[in-house]
Motif scaffolding. Structure first.
Motif, mmCIF file in Angstrom:
data_model
loop_
_atom_site.group_PDB
_atom_site.id
_atom_site.type_symbol
_atom_site.label_atom_id
_atom_site.label_comp_id
_atom_site.label_asym_id
_atom_site.label_seq_id
_atom_site.Cartn_x
_atom_site.Cartn_y
_atom_site.Cartn_z
ATOM 1 N N ARG A 31 0.371 11.506 -17.312
ATOM 2 C CA ARG A 31 0.048 11.236 -15.912
ATOM 3 C C ARG A 31 0.284 9.783 -15.524
ATOM 4 N NH1 ARG A 31 -3.454 14.344 -12.944
ATOM 5 N NH2 ARG A 31 -3.745 16.430 -13.793
ATOM 6 N N LEU A 90 -0.432 8.213 -5.290
ATOM 7 C CA LEU A 90 -1.661 9.006 -5.300
ATOM 8 C C LEU A 90 -1.359 10.476 -4.981
ATOM 9 C CD1 LEU A 90 -4.695 9.015 -5.617
ATOM 10 C CD2 LEU A 90 -4.913 8.403 -3.231
ATOM 11 N N PHE A 91 -0.347 10.700 -4.159
ATOM 12 C CA PHE A 91 -0.003 12.083 -3.828
ATOM 13 C C PHE A 91 1.030 12.677 -4.788
ATOM 14 C CE2 PHE A 91 -2.052 11.030 0.126
ATOM 15 C CZ PHE A 91 -2.673 12.224 0.466
ATOM 16 N N LYS A 108 -2.269 13.891 -6.874
ATOM 17 C CA LYS A 108 -2.397 15.285 -6.437
ATOM 18 C C LYS A 108 -1.299 16.141 -7.085
ATOM 19 C CE LYS A 108 -4.314 17.892 -2.974
ATOM 20 N NZ LYS A 108 -5.765 17.896 -3.186
ATOM 21 N N VAL A 151 -3.524 4.851 -10.517
ATOM 22 C CA VAL A 151 -3.503 5.771 -9.379
ATOM 23 C C VAL A 151 -2.842 7.082 -9.797
ATOM 24 C CG1 VAL A 151 -2.645 6.109 -7.039
ATOM 25 C CG2 VAL A 151 -3.536 3.893 -7.712
ATOM 26 N N ARG A 186 -2.954 8.586 -12.542
ATOM 27 C CA ARG A 186 -3.846 9.437 -13.334
ATOM 28 C C ARG A 186 -4.523 10.502 -12.493
ATOM 29 N NH1 ARG A 186 -4.491 7.027 -18.340
ATOM 30 N NH2 ARG A 186 -4.162 4.789 -18.282
ATOM 31 N N VAL A 187 -4.784 10.169 -11.219
ATOM 32 C CA VAL A 187 -5.512 11.116 -10.374
ATOM 33 C C VAL A 187 -4.621 11.679 -9.273
ATOM 34 C CG1 VAL A 187 -7.778 10.149 -10.830
ATOM 35 C CG2 VAL A 187 -6.430 9.200 -8.975
ATOM 36 N N PHE A 213 0.784 -1.227 0.000
ATOM 37 C CA PHE A 213 0.000 0.000 0.000
ATOM 38 C C PHE A 213 0.824 1.289 0.000
ATOM 39 C CE2 PHE A 213 -3.496 -2.829 1.232
ATOM 40 C CZ PHE A 213 -4.449 -2.359 0.357
ATOM 41 N N LEU A 263 1.454 2.807 -3.382
ATOM 42 C CA LEU A 263 0.197 3.255 -3.985
ATOM 43 C C LEU A 263 -0.220 4.602 -3.418
ATOM 44 C CD1 LEU A 263 -1.859 -0.078 -4.133
ATOM 45 C CD2 LEU A 263 -1.141 1.296 -6.081
#
Lengths: 187, 429
Positions: free
Chosen positions: B403, B134-135, B247, B242, B244-245, B127, B130
């Motif tokens: 991204r 994400l950040f 921050k 992950v 792609r989105v 995790f 991941l």
């Protein structure tokens, strides 16, 4: 197009933020769900000696050049036989330590005289290659006190054990690290 | 020497019932008259638990360092040094195990199998990257992953691949991930670990077939940037989605893009998107038509994939040892094979009933039929979505790092004149 842009950008931004938050929440939930089930201790590989058939794969399939599997001995089960069928080849010329009489290809079993007519058999672990020849011999005609075990001072604990994948009798299993051996107990 | 004679008599007796006799006490342990002390079986302990905590700590620290170096410091050299450190630590020192990629297997087995629960540090390995992705984008790929590092280190003569080829090859990674989940969920195998192409180098040991694959993969990596990461890595598939989105992420320029085109060929991984020109009206109409047709075809792709999955399920099922054994025993019973292999010998001497084995086999076959059809349907969906994406006009005015595709290695920074300016200003301050 020009006046659409700010609106467009906001919508996109909103979508992105939403997806970010959603993914974060999803990851958090998944991590929580899995760790709720998680054990504190880890797993290690071990051989169930009652399933092992001594096929010899342990000697050849380990990722280590010298296998992490070695023969071990439960002395309390041993008959201390003079003619040990784990030590001697079938129909040995003489019951002595001459190489041609020994079953072990590397001479890793040390035979010491205890008292008439008993002999003690000890595994010289650095020499043992885990081929299981003695295990088969001992189980066929003796008490089965010799058996194979994964030695955890050597095992690198691969996520998928290469020997386990090749084991024909499915004797390899994951056991909790606080009880890392499956010894024959001699009872 | 009466005992020797007794042994020989027993030898003959025992040979008659050798198969069924297993660890029976034929010779009771002797009562010693001398002061011989019976030895105990030694049990050397496994690797101490606290050392897994060290691994997780190093992973966390490396992820923080990678994210800081890539996004804040914008230093390719820094990332490269960190990458080499992680190659040595997670690769050669820790022998490539446990890694985030392989942890997919443990996590899946943990979800689908009641008897197994992934240890805490494996869950952390799965995790942490991941969450960081994400950040901050795929900084894990850039600086922490030992498999990425070994490929990145040998990349000397990068070739650019056409976009369509890249899209098509990427489907392999999706398939690999789906199969890895299927095999782990059915408790058959951890194929990601079994076919790890770089473990041979990390451990200086593997079977000959894997050595060939490993060396071939490393040779390809000299010319094609990170072939495993881009076209095979199952964890990379997750990180892409992950990413792609995410921050924050890599931006080629620290402030504004001046469209100088200097970075155009900077990326060896094909992850720099050029500004797009508006499609001609005719192209746009055709694109829309194609899009409509493809959307209409989505159920077809899914159904087709599921059908293929259903058909190959019995073949895939043989990856499970019980299924392989049951198939073999069936053939032996039918007289197709007259000899016995180790596995069937072990089965017959275990005293297990044929019916039990066949029942277990049927259960596994059902699991595989359902799972494999689901994998097939899913792959159909993935394939059609990747086609769909090529029929949509994506508007872009600047040069941007993709991204999902950007592995955050920072190679493009030094190509950007704005970056150089930014660095000079920073040095002045």
């Amino acid at each position: 197009m020009a006046q659409q842009n700010p609106d467009n950008l906001n919508r996109r931004k909103f979508l992105r933020e939403g997806l970010f938050g959603g993914t974060l929440a999803m990851l958090g939930a998944a991590a929580a769900a899995i760790s709720a089930k998680g054990r504190k201790t880890e797993y290690v590989w071990q051989i169930d000696p009652y399933k092992c058939i001594g096929c010899g794969n342990c000697a050849t399939h380990c990722v280590l050049n010298e296998s992490a599997v070695k023969c071990v001995h439960t002395y309390a089960m041993c008959g201390y036989c003079d003619l040990c069928t784990g030590y001697f080849v079938p129909e040995p010329k003489a019951l002595d330590t001459a190489a041609e009489n020994q079953l072990c290809p590397t001479g890793a079993i040390i035979r010491t005289f205890v008292e008439d007519p008993y002999f003690e058999y000890t595994i010289d672990e650095p020499l043992c290659i885990g081929c299981g020849k003695c295990v088969v011999g001992c189980a066929a005609f003796g008490n089965g006190s010799l058996f194979l075990q994964v030695r955890h001072d050597r095992c690198v604990n691969c996520n998928e054990c290469a020997i386990a994948a090749a084991c024909p009798s499915q004797a390899f299993k994951r056991v909790p690290a606080d009880q890392p051996y499956l010894l024959k107990d001699g009872q | 020497m009466t005992r020797t004679r007794r042994v020989f008599t027993l030898l003959i007796l025992a040979s008659l019932c050798a198969a069924s006799a297993w660890a029976i006490e034929r010779f009771p342990p002797p009562e010693f008259e001398t002061d011989y002390v019976m030895k105990e079986t030694t049990v050397p302990g496994p690797r101490a638990e606290w050392r897994q905590a060290v691994d997780v700590t190093v992973l966390f620290a490396a992820l923080c360092a990678a994210s800081w170096l890539v996004l804040k410091k914008r230093s390719r050299r820094g990332v490269f040094v960190l990458m080499l450190f992680c190659l040595v630590y997670f690769g050669f020192w820790r022998k490539g195990c446990v890694c985030s990629i392989g942890a997919i297997g443990n996590v899946c087995l943990s979800i689908f199998n009641a008897e197994y629960a992934a240890p805490w540090y494996v869950v952390a390995f799965f995790f942490l990257p991941l969450v960081f992705t994400l950040f901050f984008g795929r900084t894990f790929c850039a600086g922490v992953c030992p498999l990425g590092a070994i490929q990145d280190a040998v990349l000397l003569r990068p070739l650019q691949l056409p976009a369509w080829l890249e899209s098509a090859l990427r489907l392999m990674a999706w398939l690999y991930l789906s199969l890895a989940v299927l095999f782990a969920a059915t408790a058959s195998a951890f194929i990601i670990c079994r076919y790890d192409p770089f473990i041979a180098f990390f451990r200086f040991g593997a079977n000959p077939a894997m050595w060939v694959v490993s060396i071939a993969m490393l040779v390809i990596a000299v010319f094609v940037g990170r072939p495993y990461c881009r076209f095979l890595c199952p964890y990379g598939v997750l990180l892409r989605q992950v990413g792609r989105v995410s921050k924050f992420r890599v931006t080629i320029t620290p402030d504004e893009c001046i469209q100088c085109r200097l970075c155009e060929d900077a990326c060896p991984f094909g992850a720099i998107d050029k500004p797009t020109v508006e499609w001609p009206q005719k192209e746009y109409v055709r694109g829309r038509q194609r899009l409509l047709i493809l959307i209409g075809c989505v159920p077809l792709f899914i159904a087709g994939g599921a059908w293929i999955g259903w058909k190959v399920a019995p073949k895939l099922a043989t990856a499970h040892p019980t299924v392989a054994l049951a198939e073999r025993v069936k053939l032996e019973q039918a007289g197709v094979f007259t000899d016995r292999i180790d596995a069937s010998k072990a089965f017959y001497s275990s005293g297990k009933l044929l019916e039990e084995l066949y029942a277990e086999n049927d259960e596994k076959q059902t699991q595989f039929a359902v799972g494999s059809a689901m994998v097939g349907g899913w792959m159909g969906l993935v394939a059609v979505i990747s086609l769909l994406r090529h029929s949509i006009f994506w508007k872009r005015s600047d040069y941007e790092a993709h991204r999902a595709g950007c592995v955050a290695c920072g190679r493009c920074y030094n190509y950007c004149p704005r970056h150089r300016k930014w660095k000079e200003n920073k040095a002045l301050l």
